[in-house]
Scaffold this motif. Sequence first.
Motif, short mmCIF file in Angstrom:
data_model
loop_
_atom_site.label_atom_id
_atom_site.label_comp_id
_atom_site.label_asym_id
_atom_site.label_seq_id
_atom_site.Cartn_x
_atom_site.Cartn_y
_atom_site.Cartn_z
N SER A 1 0.08 -1.35 -0.20
CA SER A 1 0.04 0.20 -0.31
C SER A 1 0.30 1.35 -0.08
O SER A 1 0.40 2.17 -0.51
N ASN B 1 3.49 3.57 -4.90
CA ASN B 1 2.27 4.07 -5.77
C ASN B 1 1.62 2.30 -6.79
O ASN B 1 1.07 3.27 -7.50
N ARG C 1 -0.67 1.29 -6.32
CA ARG C 1 -1.97 1.61 -5.72
C ARG C 1 -2.43 1.86 -6.93
O ARG C 1 -3.78 2.04 -7.52
N PHE D 1 -5.87 0.39 -8.00
CA PHE D 1 -7.40 1.62 -8.50
C PHE D 1 -7.22 0.93 -9.98
O PHE D 1 -9.12 0.80 -10.20
N LEU E 1 -14.15 5.40 -5.92
CA LEU E 1 -12.98 5.00 -6.28
C LEU E 1 -11.98 5.90 -6.34
O LEU E 1 -11.19 6.36 -5.96
N HIS F 1 -11.70 8.54 -3.64
CA HIS F 1 -10.85 7.89 -2.77
C HIS F 1 -8.78 7.49 -3.53
O HIS F 1 -8.30 8.43 -2.80
N TYR F 2 -8.98 7.69 -4.39
CA TYR F 2 -7.66 7.61 -5.30
C TYR F 2 -6.84 8.98 -6.10
O TYR F 2 -6.29 9.03 -6.51
N MET G 1 0.70 10.10 -10.03
CA MET G 1 0.67 10.19 -8.41
C MET G 1 1.23 10.51 -8.01
O MET G 1 2.54 9.93 -7.79
N HIS H 1 -0.43 9.32 -2.53
CA HIS H 1 -0.79 7.85 -2.90
C HIS H 1 -2.22 8.87 -3.97
O HIS H 1 -2.98 7.83 -3.89
N ARG H 2 -2.22 10.16 -4.28
CA ARG H 2 -3.35 10.68 -5.49
C ARG H 2 -3.35 11.15 -6.74
O ARG H 2 -1.79 11.22 -6.78
#
Length: 152
Positions: free
Chosen positions: A41, A44, A47, A51, A71, A74-75, A139, A143-144
Amino acid sequence: MNGKHRTARRTVLACALALGLGLGVVAEASAGAPRSVSGASSDNLTRIADFYGTYIDAVTDENSGGLPDGLRAHYLSTAFQKRLAAWESREHANGVLRAQDVPAAWKVTERGTNAAGTTEAVVTLTWGGGVTTEVVVDMNRDHRIFRIGDTV
């Protein structure tokens, strides 16, 4: 041996051969090594792959309700969600997938991470008939996802 017995014998042999071949195929198919997928987690690339895999499943599944939007929330960074909504309105397509359809498969390949902790990855989407398209996904260290665009 008369003709009836030969025909019956051939039929029995053919069935036995077919059954034997069938069992061989099953044994051969199950003899392969088990597949595994791993990730972290904190990574990146993991993640981004998580996603896309989950998002595609949610869009594909008719009973997923608001999961695709959840989702995204969140992402995706808040600023990017707004830019993506504007892109979708203009292009009349799903901005995450860059299409009006849902791909059959996906693959995520890392391009690299810079000193600021920004990871760039290429997501290859495979559509019906084996046609592929690629998008670049960026990203941040939080983590976005802050950008999804065409490959350069």
